[in-house]
Design a protein around this motif. Structure first.
Motif, PDB file in Angstrom:
ATOM      1  N   CYS A 207      19.300  30.492 -37.296  1.00 51.80           N
ATOM      2  CA  CYS A 207      18.434  29.364 -36.945  1.00 51.80           C
ATOM      3  C   CYS A 207      17.529  29.780 -35.794  1.00 51.80           C
ATOM      4  CB  CYS A 207      19.258  28.142 -36.576  1.00 51.80           C
ATOM      5  SG  CYS A 207      20.297  27.533 -37.921  1.00 51.80           S
ATOM      6  N   VAL A 208      16.317  30.231 -36.121  1.00 52.36           N
ATOM      7  CA  VAL A 208      15.362  30.681 -35.119  1.00 52.36           C
ATOM      8  C   VAL A 208      14.443  29.524 -34.762  1.00 52.36           C
ATOM      9  CG1 VAL A 208      13.557  32.351 -34.587  1.00 52.36           C
ATOM     10  CG2 VAL A 208      15.486  33.008 -36.025  1.00 52.36           C
ATOM     11  N   ALA A 209      14.285  29.283 -33.480  1.00 51.58           N
ATOM     12  CA  ALA A 209      13.427  28.187 -33.029  1.00 51.58           C
ATOM     13  C   ALA A 209      11.979  28.470 -33.416  1.00 51.58           C
ATOM     14  CB  ALA A 209      13.553  28.014 -31.526  1.00 51.58           C
ATOM     15  N   PRO A 210      11.275  27.482 -33.982  1.00 52.20           N
ATOM     16  CA  PRO A 210       9.884  27.730 -34.386  1.00 52.20           C
ATOM     17  C   PRO A 210       8.949  27.906 -33.205  1.00 52.20           C
ATOM     18  CG  PRO A 210      10.454  25.411 -34.666  1.00 52.20           C
ATOM     19  CD  PRO A 210      11.725  26.111 -34.283  1.00 52.20           C
ATOM     20  N   GLN A 211       9.308  27.386 -32.031  1.00 52.58           N
ATOM     21  CA  GLN A 211       8.442  27.478 -30.872  1.00 52.58           C
ATOM     22  C   GLN A 211       8.925  28.585 -29.946  1.00 52.58           C
ATOM     23  OE1 GLN A 211       8.346  23.617 -29.086  1.00 52.58           O
ATOM     24  NE2 GLN A 211       7.268  22.662 -30.798  1.00 52.58           N
ATOM     25  N   VAL A 212       7.998  29.097 -29.174  1.00 57.67           N
ATOM     26  CA  VAL A 212       8.312  30.140 -28.207  1.00 57.67           C
ATOM     27  C   VAL A 212       9.012  29.500 -27.017  1.00 57.67           C
ATOM     28  CG1 VAL A 212       7.342  32.004 -26.808  1.00 57.67           C
ATOM     29  CG2 VAL A 212       6.307  31.408 -28.998  1.00 57.67           C
ATOM     30  N   SER A 213       9.932  30.239 -26.431  1.00 57.01           N
ATOM     31  CA  SER A 213      10.653  29.728 -25.272  1.00 57.01           C
ATOM     32  C   SER A 213       9.685  29.373 -24.147  1.00 57.01           C
ATOM     33  CB  SER A 213      11.661  30.763 -24.791  1.00 57.01           C
ATOM     34  OG  SER A 213      12.236  30.382 -23.560  1.00 57.01           O
ATOM     35  N   LYS A 214       9.973  28.283 -23.465  1.00 60.15           N
ATOM     36  CA  LYS A 214       9.092  27.834 -22.376  1.00 60.15           C
ATOM     37  C   LYS A 214       9.124  28.797 -21.195  1.00 60.15           C
ATOM     38  CE  LYS A 214      12.682  24.881 -20.359  1.00 60.15           C
ATOM     39  NZ  LYS A 214      13.021  23.491 -19.917  1.00 60.15           N
ATOM     40  N   PHE A 215      10.156  29.589 -21.077  1.00 59.31           N
ATOM     41  CA  PHE A 215      10.203  30.574 -20.002  1.00 59.31           C
ATOM     42  C   PHE A 215       9.405  31.827 -20.343  1.00 59.31           C
ATOM     43  CE2 PHE A 215      14.193  28.146 -19.733  1.00 59.31           C
ATOM     44  CZ  PHE A 215      14.093  27.670 -18.434  1.00 59.31           C
ATOM     45  N   ILE A 216       9.264  32.144 -21.616  1.00 57.88           N
ATOM     46  CA  ILE A 216       8.548  33.345 -22.035  1.00 57.88           C
ATOM     47  C   ILE A 216       7.068  33.071 -22.268  1.00 57.88           C
ATOM     48  CG2 ILE A 216       8.450  35.127 -23.830  1.00 57.88           C
ATOM     49  CD1 ILE A 216      11.421  34.792 -24.226  1.00 57.88           C
ATOM     50  N   GLN A 217       6.691  31.861 -22.633  1.00 55.82           N
ATOM     51  CA  GLN A 217       5.318  31.519 -22.978  1.00 55.82           C
ATOM     52  C   GLN A 217       4.305  31.889 -21.891  1.00 55.82           C
ATOM     53  OE1 GLN A 217       4.171  30.260 -25.966  1.00 55.82           O
ATOM     54  NE2 GLN A 217       2.137  30.573 -25.080  1.00 55.82           N
ATOM     55  N   PRO A 218       4.560  31.614 -20.606  1.00 54.79           N
ATOM     56  CA  PRO A 218       3.536  31.957 -19.590  1.00 54.79           C
ATOM     57  C   PRO A 218       3.269  33.449 -19.451  1.00 54.79           C
ATOM     58  CG  PRO A 218       5.105  30.348 -18.723  1.00 54.79           C
ATOM     59  CD  PRO A 218       5.663  30.860 -20.005  1.00 54.79           C
ATOM     60  N   TYR A 219       4.161  34.321 -19.914  1.00 52.55           N
ATOM     61  CA  TYR A 219       3.996  35.763 -19.736  1.00 52.55           C
ATOM     62  C   TYR A 219       3.400  36.450 -20.956  1.00 52.55           C
ATOM     63  CZ  TYR A 219       7.102  35.089 -15.729  1.00 52.55           C
ATOM     64  OH  TYR A 219       7.664  34.657 -14.548  1.00 52.55           O
ATOM     65  N   LEU A 220       3.155  35.723 -22.052  1.00 48.33           N
ATOM     66  CA  LEU A 220       2.677  36.367 -23.275  1.00 48.33           C
ATOM     67  C   LEU A 220       1.208  36.753 -23.200  1.00 48.33           C
ATOM     68  CD1 LEU A 220       4.448  34.217 -26.029  1.00 48.33           C
ATOM     69  CD2 LEU A 220       5.133  36.445 -25.109  1.00 48.33           C
ATOM     70  N   ASP A 221       0.420  35.992 -22.485  1.00 49.63           N
ATOM     71  CA  ASP A 221      -1.018  36.237 -22.444  1.00 49.63           C
ATOM     72  C   ASP A 221      -1.442  37.126 -21.280  1.00 49.63           C
ATOM     73  OD1 ASP A 221      -1.218  34.576 -24.639  1.00 49.63           O
ATOM     74  OD2 ASP A 221      -1.523  32.770 -23.426  1.00 49.63           O
ATOM     75  N   SER A 222      -0.504  37.615 -20.518  1.00 48.26           N
ATOM     76  CA  SER A 222      -0.841  38.446 -19.369  1.00 48.26           C
ATOM     77  C   SER A 222      -0.090  39.771 -19.452  1.00 48.26           C
ATOM     78  CB  SER A 222      -0.489  37.733 -18.054  1.00 48.26           C
ATOM     79  OG  SER A 222       0.897  37.438 -18.002  1.00 48.26           O
ATOM     80  N   GLN A 223      -0.567  40.753 -18.714  1.00 47.66           N
ATOM     81  CA  GLN A 223       0.079  42.046 -18.699  1.00 47.66           C
ATOM     82  C   GLN A 223       1.358  41.992 -17.867  1.00 47.66           C
ATOM     83  OE1 GLN A 223      -2.723  44.984 -17.358  1.00 47.66           O
ATOM     84  NE2 GLN A 223      -3.945  44.907 -19.246  1.00 47.66           N
ATOM     85  N   TYR A 224       2.241  42.939 -18.192  1.00 44.47           N
ATOM     86  CA  TYR A 224       3.500  42.998 -17.465  1.00 44.47           C
ATOM     87  C   TYR A 224       3.232  43.401 -16.020  1.00 44.47           C
ATOM     88  CZ  TYR A 224       8.442  43.924 -16.560  1.00 44.47           C
ATOM     89  OH  TYR A 224       9.717  43.892 -16.060  1.00 44.47           O
ATOM     90  N   LYS A 225       3.801  42.612 -15.091  1.00 45.75           N
ATOM     91  CA  LYS A 225       3.588  42.875 -13.674  1.00 45.75           C
ATOM     92  C   LYS A 225       4.759  43.661 -13.108  1.00 45.75           C
ATOM     93  CE  LYS A 225       0.795  38.697 -13.114  1.00 45.75           C
ATOM     94  NZ  LYS A 225       0.632  37.431 -12.366  1.00 45.75           N
ATOM     95  N   GLU A 226       4.827  43.715 -11.828  1.00 51.90           N
ATOM     96  CA  GLU A 226       5.863  44.482 -11.155  1.00 51.90           C
ATOM     97  C   GLU A 226       7.250  43.899 -11.429  1.00 51.90           C
ATOM     98  OE1 GLU A 226       7.097  45.804  -6.592  1.00 51.90           O
ATOM     99  OE2 GLU A 226       5.378  44.489  -6.977  1.00 51.90           O
ATOM    100  N   THR A 227       8.210  44.778 -11.704  1.00 58.28           N
ATOM    101  CA  THR A 227       9.572  44.351 -11.985  1.00 58.28           C
ATOM    102  C   THR A 227      10.276  43.949 -10.696  1.00 58.28           C
ATOM    103  OG1 THR A 227       9.678  45.870 -13.855  1.00 58.28           O
ATOM    104  CG2 THR A 227      11.770  45.038 -13.001  1.00 58.28           C
TER     105      THR A 227
END
Length: 539
Positions: A207-227
């Motif tokens: 059962c895969v959720a159709p929507q993207v996780s609310k914690f991951i959504q803000p990081y999808l449109d930007s480049q990976y920053k400092e760990t």
């Protein structure tokens, strides 16, 4: 109303009781451990009443035997509050069978604890005996045997019961006990979990959720920053019944809330390790320990291999197996080809590694070396070359410990890469620089060049953790600034890749931490697993 004490019952053909024993009080004890005082047979008195005779009472006789009720007999207790206020009714020709629906039966001191596969003695004798009321005038089995048949799923034996000195319990018909015993056995046979593909049950769709996780959504449109180095435990995932060998996040960014874990308990699980920390699905496709499992690059399939030499490619959306193969050795590692996702290479307890094509379910290439076991596999240069870590080591040097292969021709490129007498249980590639790292049993991480001749760096070495023969994994952060590794003492160590200095130590496990991985999208989340069977999500 005249009181009547129920005496020892006579045995019938339906239930042949063995000869009872006598306790010091002079009371007879039968095979079902119910203690009865010696005296006249109660069933014979009931038959005399049916024939027209009157039942003997203490003060007189009953005129109507069908409407006569007996007060509950108090045989061993003199306390007025030790026995419930209940009455015994005369048995009718066809007793009414009522199943309890509202409340479960109250536990009793006479209840025995039997193992899960145990069939109680009373239930076995009920199957063999005659169960008709019209032909049998024998008394019912004791409450000890009935309670043991109702609760067969607990520890202990049905013959080892405690002696209860409370009161005589109400009567329960034989048919009801038979139904309960049969329903218990049927429920156990239906509730058994399959152990591998021979069980004949396909895994359920995930059962895969159709929507993207609310914690991951803000990081999808930007480049990976400092760990950022995590400090606290976000989720503590428990569910495996054996050591957890590895963990891996889903490689697709929008589905990277899912975490894959493999275990020695013959299963691998998929978790929602970002939003809820719950187990989404458990897969029991193998009959032995699952040593390796990998997400497919598309994020819809999982490839698994185990000590049963079986290989399975499972579709998560449908729960079906797209590919099943049987190797001739136990699988310890497997990796997808980075460019051709229909091909993967696996190795294990053999001197040979094999490349499979899932479209044809056949071996397309074979790579053989004079070793006994392949520990890990790492692809380089978009799949044209790959490295294998083996258990071969000599006294003065570790010849053939790390071998470089050409993928297409199956030829060895180099076997003179690591010249120290330690085996390397795991390999990892740096995400931005042409270097790779090898975990060694010398309790340090060695740095190598990823291009020929694959020279080892003598200046940079990552020390401070312990390996001690465990398959301790290591990994670089997505930006390449940090290096993560587990330790045999349960610690999680984070190193600075540039300076090889220790950035932080996380004390998270009581046994060996063998798997560590950074989240591919969230800059401050990582997952670890240990030999004690748990998975922790750090934030």
């Amino acid at each position: 109303m005249a009181s009547l004490v129920a005496y020892d019952d006579s045995d019938s053909e339906a239930e042949t009781e063995p000869a009872g024993s006598f306790n010091p009080a002079g009371q007879k004890k039968d095979a079902s451990d119910a203690v009865r005082p010696p005296g006249r047979d109660f069933a014979s008195e009931v038959l005399d009443a049916k024939d027209g005779g009157a039942l003997p009472t203490k003060h007189g006789s009953c005129e109507d035997a069908a409407s006569c009720r007996l007060p509950l007999a108090r045989l061993w207790s003199s306390d007025s509050g030790s026995c419930p206020n209940q009455r015994l009714q005369w048995p009718r020709t066809e007793p009414e069978v009522t199943l309890p629906t509202s409340q479960p039966a109250r536990p009793s001191l006479w209840t025995s604890h039997a193992p899960a596969g145990h069939v109680p003695l009373a239930a076995a004798r009920l199957k063999q005996g005659k169960l008709s009321w019209g032909t049998s005038g024998s008394p019912e089995p004791s409450f000890c045997a009935r309670t043991g048949s109702e609760t067969p799923g607990k520890n202990g034996s049905s013959l080892q019961r405690q002696w209860c000195e409370d009161c005589v319990v109400p009567y329960t018909p034989k048919r009801l006990r038979q139904l309960q015993a049969l329903s218990t056995e049927t429920g156990k046979s239906k509730g058994m979990e399959p152990q591998g593909p021979c069980a004949g049950r396909a895994p359920a769709p995930l059962c895969v959720a159709p929507q993207v996780s609310k914690f991951i959504q803000p990081y999808l449109d930007s480049q990976y920053k400092e760990t950022k180095i995590p400090r606290k435990v976000l989720f503590h995932l428990r569910g495996h019944r054996g050591p957890v060998n590895s963990v891996q996040w889903c490689p697709v960014s929008s589905k990277s809330y899912m975490l894959l874990s493999t275990s020695m308990d013959k299963t691998f699980k998929v978790w929602n390790a970002v939003d809820s920390g719950s187990c989404l699905q458990t897969y029991s496709l193998h009959s032995e320990a699952v040593r390796a499992a990998r997400w497919s690059p598309c994020g819809r399939h999982i490839l698994s291999g185990g000590f049963d030499s079986a290989l399975h490619l499972t579709d998560l959306e449908t729960g079906t197996q797209l590919f099943s193969g049987q190797s001739d050795f136990r699988i310890t590692t497997l990796k997808f080809h980075p460019s051709d996702h229909n091909v993967f290479v696996c190795g294990g307890f053999s001197s040979e590694m094999k490349a499979w094509d899932v479209r044809t379910s056949k071996v397309v290439r074979s790579y053989k070396a004079t070793v006994q076991q392949t520990l890990d596999i790492l692809f380089l240069r978009e799949g044209s070359e790959f490295l294998s870590s083996t258990d071969a080591s000599s006294r003065d040097s570790a010849d053939r410990t790390i071998i470089a292969w050409d993928f297409r021709s199956s030829a060895k490129i180099s076997n003179q890469i690591f010249h120290e007498r330690y085996t390397c249980p795991s390999l990892t590639l740096h995400p931005r620089e042409p270097v790779f790292l090898a975990q060694t049993n010398g309790n340090y991480l060695a740095l190598f060049s990823a291009v020929w001749p694959y020279r080892m760096s003598r200046r940079r070495r990552y020390e401070g953790h312990e390996v001690e023969g465990y398959s301790v994994g290591c990994e670089c952060s997505p930006d390449g600034d940090l290096l993560l590794t587990g330790s045999a003492d349960g610690r999680v160590l984070v190193y600075s890749f540039r300076t090889a200095s220790r950035a932080r130590t996380l004390h998270g496990h009581t046994q060996a931490c063998v798997g560590t991985t950074f989240h591919p999208v969230l800059p401050s989340v990582l997952a670890t697993c240990s030999w004690e069977g748990d998975v922790k999500i750090w934030h």
